[in-house]
Write a protein that holds these residues in place. Structure first.
Motif, short mmCIF file in Angstrom:
data_model
loop_
_atom_site.label_atom_id
_atom_site.label_comp_id
_atom_site.label_asym_id
_atom_site.label_seq_id
_atom_site.Cartn_x
_atom_site.Cartn_y
_atom_site.Cartn_z
N GLU A 8 44.93 43.49 40.49
CA GLU A 8 43.93 42.75 40.97
C GLU A 8 42.41 43.16 40.49
O GLU A 8 42.43 44.29 40.36
N LEU A 9 41.69 42.24 40.10
CA LEU A 9 40.50 42.54 39.60
C LEU A 9 39.35 42.79 40.77
O LEU A 9 39.22 41.93 41.54
N TYR A 10 38.83 44.01 40.73
CA TYR A 10 37.77 44.26 41.66
C TYR A 10 36.52 43.76 41.35
O TYR A 10 36.02 44.53 40.15
N ALA A 11 35.92 43.01 41.86
CA ALA A 11 34.62 42.49 41.35
C ALA A 11 33.60 41.95 42.42
O ALA A 11 32.35 41.65 42.29
N GLN A 12 33.96 42.07 43.59
CA GLN A 12 33.27 41.73 44.87
C GLN A 12 32.49 42.98 45.40
O GLN A 12 32.92 44.21 45.16
N MET A 18 33.90 49.85 48.49
CA MET A 18 35.09 50.73 48.89
C MET A 18 35.33 51.65 47.87
O MET A 18 36.01 52.83 48.10
N LEU A 19 35.19 51.67 46.69
CA LEU A 19 35.63 52.53 45.58
C LEU A 19 34.29 53.36 45.35
O LEU A 19 34.52 54.52 44.61
N GLY A 20 33.39 53.43 46.21
CA GLY A 20 32.16 54.08 46.06
C GLY A 20 31.25 53.94 44.77
O GLY A 20 30.76 54.88 44.40
#
Length: 99
Positions: A8-12, A18-20
């Protein structure tokens, strides 16, 4: 047997939070060593490039050789490979025996 690993690409913005992390703002901690140098640990960073003549260049930087990390610690090394353009267009692979 299905060996597919979902990605999953985290882009939001909420995913960055969530990842700091902050979108568009790399922090110092994001660009640093993540291992302690303990036995069996190593890190690598690589750079892939496509050359004007159609060949490729891959450069890999290691904190220590993955094959020689018996006692831990750091012994930085660099590995470089170049592949001449031996195929037409974008078909096949530049790596010998792979396309």
């Amino acid at each position: 047997m299905n060996n597919t690993i979902p990605v999953e690409l985290y882009a939001q913005p909420e995913q960055y939070k969530m990842l700091g992390m902050k979108p568009g703002t790399p922090e110092v901690w994001e660009d640093s060593l993540r291992t302690s140098g303990a036995q069996g640990e190593y890190e690598w960073w690589y750079f892939d490039s496509k050359l004007e003549g159609g060949g490729n260049l891959v450069i890999v930087f290691y904190t220590i050789s993955p094959m020689d990390n018996q006692n831990g610690g750091f012994a930085p090394l660099c590995h470089a490979e170049s592949y001449a353009a031996r195929w037409h267009g974008n078909q096949g692979s530049p790596r010998p025996g792979r396309g």
